[in-house]
Each structure stands twice: as C-alpha cells, then as structure tokens.
Design an enzyme around this catalytic site. Structure first.
Site, PDB file in Angstrom:
ATOM      1  N   PRO A  37       0.827  -1.218   0.000  1.00 53.44           N
ATOM      2  CA  PRO A  37       0.000   0.000   0.000  1.00 53.44           C
ATOM      3  C   PRO A  37       0.852   1.254   0.000  1.00 53.44           C
ATOM      4  CG  PRO A  37      -0.909  -1.612   1.505  1.00 53.44           C
ATOM      5  CD  PRO A  37       0.405  -2.177   1.022  1.00 53.44           C
ATOM      6  N   CYS A  38       0.395   2.262  -0.731  1.00 50.30           N
ATOM      7  CA  CYS A  38       1.224   3.439  -1.016  1.00 50.30           C
ATOM      8  C   CYS A  38       0.637   4.707  -0.412  1.00 50.30           C
ATOM      9  CB  CYS A  38       1.384   3.602  -2.524  1.00 50.30           C
ATOM     10  SG  CYS A  38      -0.181   3.559  -3.441  1.00 50.30           S
ATOM     11  N   GLN A  39       0.155   4.660   0.831  1.00 52.31           N
ATOM     12  CA  GLN A  39      -0.439   5.825   1.462  1.00 52.31           C
ATOM     13  C   GLN A  39       0.464   7.062   1.515  1.00 52.31           C
ATOM     14  OE1 GLN A  39      -0.810   2.786   2.551  1.00 52.31           O
ATOM     15  NE2 GLN A  39      -2.931   2.408   3.143  1.00 52.31           N
TER      16      GLN A  39
ATOM     17  N   VAL B  22       3.186   3.035  -6.844  1.00 47.88           N
ATOM     18  CA  VAL B  22       2.981   4.357  -7.423  1.00 47.88           C
ATOM     19  C   VAL B  22       4.225   4.798  -8.188  1.00 47.88           C
ATOM     20  CG1 VAL B  22       1.283   5.099  -5.720  1.00 47.88           C
ATOM     21  CG2 VAL B  22       3.715   5.419  -5.255  1.00 47.88           C
TER      22      VAL B  22
END
Length: 359
Positions: A88-90, A131
C-alpha cells in the site's frame, strides 16, 4: 488460445501474492498462466472476493509479521517461485493525505517487509507494483539492496497503453535470478480500450438505484444541485461549461482552476480516468457516466479496473457499500496489468529454459 485453467496446468511458475486485496493481481497472473498458491492481506473483508474468484487460498495476516518459513511452505510444486505484491502506497496518496509530502518511517514498513521476505525466501522471480513516485524515494534504494543477486528492471507503465481502459500510471519492477533479458513490459502493440469498449454494454441504471440482477451495478444518489450539474455537463467537458449559478464554491477561487475534471463526465471513446477509492462519487473527479445522469456504478468502476464483469465482490443477498467497495476497487491492481506481467515473466522463463536445453 489456451484457457485460464489449461494455462495453470502447464504453468512453469507458482506465485504467492502479498498485499493481495480482492485479487486483482492474483487474477491477472492466473489469466496470464501463473499458478497463484495464496494471497496474503490484513483486511478480512478481502477474503470472500479473493477466494470466490481465484483458485488460491486467502491468508489473513499482517505482512510485517509474516515469516519466511510460512511463505516457503505456501509454494508446493517444483515450478519457479514468484513473490509478487503491491505494498500500500499511502505516503503518496494526495487524495487521502491532503497532499502531504514525505511521511514517517511507519509509512514504509510494508515495503521494507516485502524486501525482507525477498531476502529471506529467495524466490526465483519477483514483481512489485506501486505508485510512480516509488523510484524517487529512499526506501526504493533499500529495496534494491534486498534484490542483490537478481537481475532487476523497472519502469513506469501507462496502463492505457497495455489495454486497461483508464489512464493510470504505475511503477512496475521485475526481478529474476535467471538472467537479464526479457524483463521489460512492451507497450507498443496493444490496442487501446475505451470507456465504451469496457462499460458500453452494461444496462442503464439511475442515480440512487441498483440493477436488479447485480447489486454491484449501483450508483449513489445525486443531490438536486448535482443532478442539475451533470445534466449541464458534456462528455470530456468541465464545470466551466456550466451556468455560473451551478458552480461550486471551490470553483470561484483561483485554486479551483486546477481541478477541471471535478464533476466531469467521461468520454465514450477515450480511456477513463484513474479509478480512485472514491470513484463512485460524481464530485470526486471525472466520474460522471458519459451519457446517463449519474456517477459510474461500482460494477463499472471494477470493469474499468479490468475485473471481469462477473467478478464476485458480494455474497448472495449482500448489499453494496459504496465507501467500502470503492476502497477495495480503487486500491486494486488492474487485472490486465497482472496478466501482462505474467505474460512477460512466462516468456522470460521460456527464453532461459530454451537456452538451458540448447546448451
């Protein structure tokens, strides 16, 4: 052309999918001929869609706590082993983080954990999707150190160039112990897929309604002012086409000029915009249906993410929850991207297999 099942039977590669979500990457890898053994994710809500649509086991586990021995036991055959995942690329999510730059070390623990498992498991093949900004961040240099001994290639892929019906740029890394050749993803020989190609065949629904035969084909209600706005919108246009009385307060400020796609309709004969976690909301981007007076449905968002139209996200009788399913769909790896990754890796393996036989 081989079916998905026949491809799996002849697969030279077996995989474990870290951060698997609802199965976008897993499903694509399987379509591309890779046998996925298991998907691992912390979110228990992903279990049903993952297992209902894929011949793989869902394991509810935090990857930070995952041991190398556990992963090794998931590989069952004599095939080459692929460790795959999209951490995940928060830290780079401008929508959810208000454009916050940088981030704490905890933001990157999952990428670091992925690298640790590569180092400890030593799979034959690795793929990571993330991303585009990934390659610019110091955590990526640490990740590369975990890939010592591998041949590594990476690039930023415009997904519309490989047959995904949306403009979505993703960083894709491929690594192999076999050799350096054949690790790049080609983007020049795929046909562009448009919004019309993807969702033009789906039945009409109105704002605030769900189709009787598919609870995922549901669009949220529109307020009276938003109904007027979408009726005044044209495909590919902007809020500047509206009468000034319809414009939102943010449009009156100078900064509003930088958001022309907000409250926009998609164009039939172009790829759609990037599907975000809030792609079901008309005011969240260019998520208006090209023709019908509503935002796109959850099913349409999933299809634009290249999930098959029959992909099951809900148990029988279960109702769709926009924010929950929007998050799962928007965060997914497009199925088509997973399929292309699988095709590249299978060709890469075949190349080196042929060389070994020839030698």
């Amino acid at each position: 052309m081989k079916t998905q099942e026949s491809k799996r039977k002849t697969s030279a590669i077996e995989a474990v999918d870290l951060f698997c979500g609802v199965g976008g990457l897993t499903h694509g890898l399987a379509l591309g001929g890779i046998m996925v053994r298991a998907g691992i994710d912390l979110d228990p809500i992903c279990r049903f869609p993952y297992e209902a649509n894929n011949s793989a086991t869902f394991i509810e586990e935090d990857v930070k706590n995952l041991s190398a021995d556990t992963v090794k036991r998931l590989f069952k055959g004599k095939q080459l082993r692929l460790l795959a995942g999209c951490a995940p690329c928060q830290p780079f999510s401008t929508y959810s983080r208000g454009g916050r730059r940088g981030g704490s070390n905890k933001d990157w623990e999952l990428v670091v954990s992925f690298g640790r498992l590569i180092r400890e498991v030593q799979p034959d093949l690795v793929t990571m999707e993330n991303v585009p900004q990934m390659e610019q961040h110091p955590v990526f240099q640490k990740f590369l150190k975990d890939l010592e001994g591998y041949h590594v290639a990476w690039s930023v892929i415009e997904c519309s160039a490989i047959g995904v019906p949306q403009t979505r740029k993703r960083f894709v890394l491929l690594a192999s112990k076999l050799g350096p050749e054949g690790l790049s993803i080609p983007t020049s020989h795929y046909r562009q897929v448009t919004v019309r190609d993807a969702i033009g065949h789906l039945p009409s629904v109105s704002a605030g309604e769900a189709h009787a035969n598919d609870p995922m084909h549901a669009a949220p209600r529109l307020s009276a002012i938003n109904m007027e706005r979408i009726q005044a919108s044209r495909p590919g246009g902007t809020w500047r086409d509206w009468h000034p009385s319809l414009r939102a307060a943010c449009h009156q400020r100078e900064t509003g000029d930088t958001y022309p796609s907000v409250y926009g309709r998609m164009s039939w004969d172009q790829p759609g915009p990037t599907m975000t976690t809030q792609c079901f909301g008309y005011g969240n981007g260019r998520f208006g249906h090209p023709e019908q007076d509503r935002a796109i449905t959850l099913r349409e968002a999933a299809v634009l993410q290249t999930f098959p139209a029959k992909y099951r996200f809900l148990r029988k009788g279960e109702r769709a929850t926009f924010y929950l399913l929007g998050r799962l769909i928007g965060n997914a790896v497009p199925v088509r991207l997973g399929e292309v990754i699988a095709e590249v890796l299978r060709s890469h393996v075949a190349l080196y297999g042929q060389r070994r036989r020839a030698g």
